[in-house]
Design a protein around this motif. Structure first.
Motif, PDB file in Angstrom:
ATOM      1  N   ILE A  86      37.037  30.353  44.065  1.00  0.00           N
ATOM      2  CA  ILE A  86      38.369  31.200  43.864  1.00  0.00           C
ATOM      3  C   ILE A  86      39.466  30.510  43.337  1.00  0.00           C
ATOM      4  N   SER A  87      40.226  30.776  42.390  1.00  0.00           N
ATOM      5  CA  SER A  87      40.918  30.044  41.384  1.00  0.00           C
ATOM      6  C   SER A  87      42.134  30.681  41.231  1.00  0.00           C
ATOM      7  N   LYS A  88      43.321  30.049  41.077  1.00  0.00           N
ATOM      8  CA  LYS A  88      44.799  30.619  40.733  1.00  0.00           C
ATOM      9  C   LYS A  88      44.890  30.339  39.437  1.00  0.00           C
ATOM     10  N   TYR A  89      44.028  29.981  38.706  1.00  0.00           N
ATOM     11  CA  TYR A  89      44.403  29.856  37.416  1.00  0.00           C
ATOM     12  C   TYR A  89      43.363  30.475  36.202  1.00  0.00           C
ATOM     13  N   ARG A  90      42.040  30.758  36.935  1.00  0.00           N
ATOM     14  CA  ARG A  90      40.884  31.425  35.986  1.00  0.00           C
ATOM     15  C   ARG A  90      40.781  32.746  35.946  1.00  0.00           C
ATOM     16  N   PRO A  91      40.898  33.595  35.083  1.00  0.00           N
ATOM     17  CA  PRO A  91      40.887  34.834  35.092  1.00  0.00           C
ATOM     18  C   PRO A  91      39.623  35.646  35.076  1.00  0.00           C
ATOM     19  N   LYS A  92      38.374  35.012  34.691  1.00  0.00           N
ATOM     20  CA  LYS A  92      37.280  35.831  34.437  1.00  0.00           C
ATOM     21  C   LYS A  92      36.399  35.135  35.526  1.00  0.00           C
ATOM     22  N   GLY A  93      35.625  36.386  36.247  1.00  0.00           N
ATOM     23  CA  GLY A  93      34.895  35.787  37.444  1.00  0.00           C
ATOM     24  C   GLY A  93      35.495  35.339  38.474  1.00  0.00           C
ATOM     25  N   HIS A  94      35.196  34.044  38.979  1.00  0.00           N
ATOM     26  CA  HIS A  94      35.940  33.494  40.122  1.00  0.00           C
ATOM     27  C   HIS A  94      36.116  34.487  41.220  1.00  0.00           C
ATOM     28  N   THR A  95      37.638  34.727  41.235  1.00  0.00           N
ATOM     29  CA  THR A  95      38.124  35.343  42.552  1.00  0.00           C
ATOM     30  C   THR A  95      37.485  36.897  42.443  1.00  0.00           C
ATOM     31  N   LEU A  96      37.513  37.441  41.227  1.00  0.00           N
ATOM     32  CA  LEU A  96      37.104  38.696  41.182  1.00  0.00           C
ATOM     33  C   LEU A  96      35.717  39.006  41.629  1.00  0.00           C
ATOM     34  N   HIS A  97      34.588  38.182  41.357  1.00  0.00           N
ATOM     35  CA  HIS A  97      33.363  38.243  41.675  1.00  0.00           C
ATOM     36  C   HIS A  97      33.086  38.456  43.019  1.00  0.00           C
ATOM     37  N   PHE A  98      33.958  37.460  43.623  1.00  0.00           N
ATOM     38  CA  PHE A  98      33.657  37.358  45.290  1.00  0.00           C
ATOM     39  C   PHE A  98      34.409  38.846  45.777  1.00  0.00           C
ATOM     40  N   LEU A  99      35.432  39.200  45.340  1.00  0.00           N
ATOM     41  CA  LEU A  99      35.845  40.343  46.133  1.00  0.00           C
ATOM     42  C   LEU A  99      34.837  41.489  45.558  1.00  0.00           C
ATOM     43  N   GLN A 100      34.320  41.620  44.466  1.00  0.00           N
ATOM     44  CA  GLN A 100      33.465  42.645  44.195  1.00  0.00           C
ATOM     45  C   GLN A 100      32.316  42.493  44.915  1.00  0.00           C
ATOM     46  N   PHE A 101      31.791  41.326  45.463  1.00  0.00           N
ATOM     47  CA  PHE A 101      30.560  41.230  46.185  1.00  0.00           C
ATOM     48  C   PHE A 101      30.889  41.864  47.563  1.00  0.00           C
ATOM     49  N   ILE A 102      31.960  41.514  48.263  1.00  0.00           N
ATOM     50  CA  ILE A 102      32.557  41.944  49.456  1.00  0.00           C
ATOM     51  C   ILE A 102      32.644  43.535  49.380  1.00  0.00           C
TER      52      ILE A 102
END
Length: 846
Positions: A86-102
């Protein structure tokens, strides 16, 4: 005599430094060693416990009469995800993928629990250089789980190396996992080891989580390996020695990136590995260039599986693991692709001012299929699974995870490319190569269709079959599911009904995950240092020129056979390398002593001091000293194997390459070539090799390589505090400066007999015997006339036509100089005309 004394003094110094190196290694690993019984008694104690565990497995697996039929009995499953970043700087994947899994996956698969195996946050700055723990990233992780749409599951997690970047200690305020991790209390109470149980009516299943992060977490990049101290191994042994149907171990680090201590009872990790079934991990992110597509291995000694899971960050990977009547199966699936509009609209940290999470839109999900019977034969666990239940089963069993109702799905099920066929009594028939349509027309058999046998908790589908029809060899079961919305899911397994294993076939990935990387790095580093020291010390005992002359004579003998290829070429290269090593101490003494001293310094002295943990509150927490064997903070050793990884790179690229260049320049290739080859085969490949080594572009490559290695030191300083102290208090920088001065001297000096530096090989009294040809070499003897003719031509161009008697004088002078002693710097050569020739010319013009 003096040279022999110097040689023995160097050997004694090497032995002394070796003792110092052993002392440092012993000090750095004291936390890993056992203070209990000695190693020879370890196996005597563990054998009865292992036998008792195997007997327990035997009772659970063989005495129970469970039939793999059409009921969802004896079945449960859970999910694993890893490397969220989970990143405050990386726009691709990272946080978004985790939220999409949930948001999109978890409500559909509905596992008993979810295990997150580390790297919960990214902890990198926007330039990906420095690292620290960011509060926004940890809040996003915690709020996502607390505010998840589907709450009927339990989460377990552990730290990864990114979660302990820039971490002075567990108690430090920088340890945000302690406040925001789901299992932080369990990790703290268990001091790195915690367990939980799943206890249905049909068995007891145990799960063990390992936090293997270093007790002091340096900033990146020296934070890749984990380790378990002896006390942690004690707690792991207590957890694993409990009897159960199956024990599953979770850790962020694969065993190849771990350093394991020995418990007080003398148990190594391999001893304890016999007591679990599967080791689940993450960390390697599928590596690069396809090397990590199959990071899975089976250990025949412990009869365990190790399964690395691809990252959630970039690849969107998650794993579903099912235990069906004590037979373990799993499937690795990927998140559905998100539309580009969602990628652009989702903020990097989707938290409002009151910490409310902004969820992305729900994604359509294709059916995910997990086949539980028959089991994939590549992942069979010998003696730990009741594989006989496959032979006695009555139904093919598989789970289908989809958001659509069962009656809206269509199936295509094939075994070895043919539909599964059964009669009215649900008995499979193996029709060999018969056409299914012909079989249906001439017999009462029909193509099988699966039946939904599950419930709200287990989406189980079953299909009647007869395992005895597939008792010979390996077979492939393929299942394809299509939903009403057009989404398609596929899955296939290679199976055997006799319980035998087939090879995983993971190639490089399987080899990487099954090796012990820290041991490999230690071997590479120490073997490289020992090899270079040996090449430096042996020539000190062979200072007699006769040894070099014999080597050169063998080289010339090979040169006279044209062409020089195959085995002869290899033999020549070995002889040339040996000759260069023998001449290095005499032709380049400063290089010899500099390299020898630096190699000893690598194993005995600290390499550099740096600000490894910027968030530390005291100098002893911030600054550490880098040794080959680990890091030292204050007086405390941290036996992290990253030092060996860095050392392997530096020893090979910084020392090994430049040492090879020094050897290459210790004797010019031109002096190694037989005179006969020089005069009669000017286009020979040996001559071309000489011109390549001494060409300007090759020297340019040397300079560029040196600049690259120096830039790596500057990059190291950017990670750890800047110029002071990382660059100033650094023996690697001293070495590179020494190399730069040595190479620079050679580049700026003229290439002649009076030059200095690495290319000054033909300095007077050193290798002039080689420059004038080799005494006793037939090839060199045949080449004596050609230089005389060349001298005549040169003389004619400068002074006019020579008389016949002058040619004889010059030729005699050349022959005399060629056979005279080579130790005198005043000896005459064909290119330094004799006084007799000059007197003849003077008398002629008077």
């Amino acid at each position: 005599m003096k040279q022999v004394v110097v040689a023995w003094l160097c050997v004694i110094l090497t032995l002394f430094c070796s003792l110092r190196a052993c002392h440092l290694y012993w000090s750095s690993t004291w936390e890993l060693r056992s203070a209990g019984p000695s190693w020879p008694f370890r196996h005597n104690k563990i054998a009865p416990e292992l036998e008792q565990r195997q007997q327990t497995h035997s009772i659970n697996h063989h005495d129970q009469l469970n039939i793999l039929g059409d009921q969802p009995d004896g079945l449960f499953y859970f999910a694993q995800i890893s490397d969220l970043h989970i990143s405050k700087y990386r726009p691709k994947g990272h946080t978004l993928h985790f939220l999409q899994f949930i948001q999109s996956v978890l409500p559909i698969i509905r596992p008993e629990f979810v295990v997150v195996t580390g790297d919960l946050t990214d902890a990198k700055d926007h330039k990906r250089i420095t690292s620290q723990q960011y509060l926004e990233e940890w809040k996003t992780y915690k709020m996502a789980i607390d505010q998840q749409p589907w709450t009927n599951t339990t989460w377990y997690d552990m730290r990864g190396n990114h979660d302990c970047f820039d971490l002075p200690s567990w108690q430090s305020r920088a340890n945000l996992y302690r406040s925001y991790g789901q299992s932080a209390d369990l990790v703290e109470n268990g001091q790195g080891i915690y367990t939980w149980q799943h206890s249905p009516s049909y068995g007891e299943y145990q799960f063990v989580a390992i936090d293997a992060c270093p007790k002091r977490g340096p900033s990146r990049p020296f934070n890749f390996f984990g380790y378990l101290t002896s006390s942690t191994m004690d707690r792991l042994a207590s957890a694993l020695l409990k009897p159960s149907n199956h024990t599953f171990v979770f850790s962020h680090y694969p065993t190849t990136t771990m350093v394991f201590g020995v418990s007080q009872q003398g148990y190594t990790f391999r001893d304890l590995a016999k007591h679990y079934s599967v080791y689940f991990c993450g960390h390697l992110h599928r590596l690069i260039a396809g090397l990590g597509d199959v990071l899975q291995s089976y250990d025949p000694a412990t009869k365990t599986l190790e399964l690395e899971l691809g990252d959630m960050k970039d690849h969107g990977m998650y794993r579903i693991v099912a235990v069906d009547n004590d037979i373990i199966s799993f499937v690795d699936a990927r998140l559905p692709l998100a539309p580009s509009t969602q990628l652009r609209s989702t903020p990097l940290i989707p938290l409002s001012a009151d910490d409310k999470l902004e969820w992305p839109g729900k994604l359509p999900m294709a059916p995910v299929i997990l086949i539980t019977n028959p089991k994939e034969s590549r992942f069979v666990l010998d003696n730990k699974e009741p594989l006989h239940r496959i032979q006695s089963s009555t139904h093919i069993r598989f789970l289908v995870f989809s958001d659509e109702s069962p009656n809206q799905m269509t199936f295509e099920i094939l075994i070895d490319g043919k539909p599964v066929i059964y009669d009215d009594n649900s008995n499979n028939i193996d029709h060999g190569d018969d056409d299914p349509e012909t079989v249906n027309q001439t017999t009462s058999f029909i193509t099988a269709s699966p039946r939904y046998s599950g419930n709200d908790k287990h989406p189980l589908w079953t299909l009647p079959w007869n395992p005895s029809a597939f008792k010979d060899g390996s077979h492939v079961l393929s299942i394809k599911v299509k939903s009403a919305s057009g989404q398609t899911g596929k899955s296939s397994v290679i199976f055997r009904t006799d319980g035998r294993r087939t090879k995983i076939g993971g190639g490089a990935g399987e080899w990487i995950i099954s090796t012990h990387m820290s041991t490999v790095l230690q071997c590479i580093t120490l073997l490289s240092i020992v090899t270079m020291l040996t090449l430096l010390l042996i020539p000190r005992f062979y200072t007699d020129r006769e040894v070099s002359e014999r080597l050169l004579a063998r080289i010339h003998a090979i040169d006279q056979h044209a062409p020089v290829g195959g085995f002869r070429s290899l033999q020549r290269q070995i002889l040339v390398g040996a000759l260069r090593c023998l001449q290095l101490p005499s032709t380049q003494p400063s290089v010899w002593y500099g390299t020898f001293s630096f190699l000893l310094a690598l194993v005995t002295l600290p390499w550099f001091k740096a600000e490894f943990i910027p968030s530390g509150e005291t100098p002893s927490e911030k600054f550490g000293t880098f040794y080959l064997y680990g890091m030292v903070f204050g007086t405390e050793w941290v036996p992290i194997a990253d030092t060996w990884m860095f050392a392997a790179e530096e020893v090979c690229l910084d020392v090994g390459v430049f040492f090879a260049l020094f050897l290459l320049h210790s004797v010019p290739s031109e002096l190694l070539i037989c005179g006969h080859v020089k005069m009669n085969r000017p286009d020979d490949t040996l001559q071309n090799q000489r011109s390549v080594i001494e060409s300007p572009w090759f020297k340019g490559i040397e300079v560029l390589y040196w600049l690259w290695r120096m830039s790596e030191m500057v990059a190291l300083a950017s990670f750890y505090g800047g110029i002071w102290p990382t660059l100033i208090q650094n023996i690697l920088v001293v070495w590179l400066i020494f190399v730069g001065i040595t190479l620079g001297t050679s580049l700026c000096s003229p290439s002649n007999a009076n030059s200095n530096g690495p290319n000054n090989i033909s300095a007077p009294g050193k290798l002039s015997w080689m420059a004038n040809g080799l005494d006793g070499c037939d090839g060199c003897a045949k080449a004596t006339l050609k230089p005389s003719i060349m001298l005549d031509q040169q003389y004619q161009q400068e002074h006019g036509t020579l008389e016949p008697e002058d040619c004889h004088v010059v030729d005699l002078d050349y022959r005399f100089s060629n056979s005279s002693s080579s130790g005198s710097s005043a000896s005459s050569t064909p290119f330094n005309r004799s006084p007799r020739a000059k007197n003849r010319k003077r008398n002629r013009h008077q």
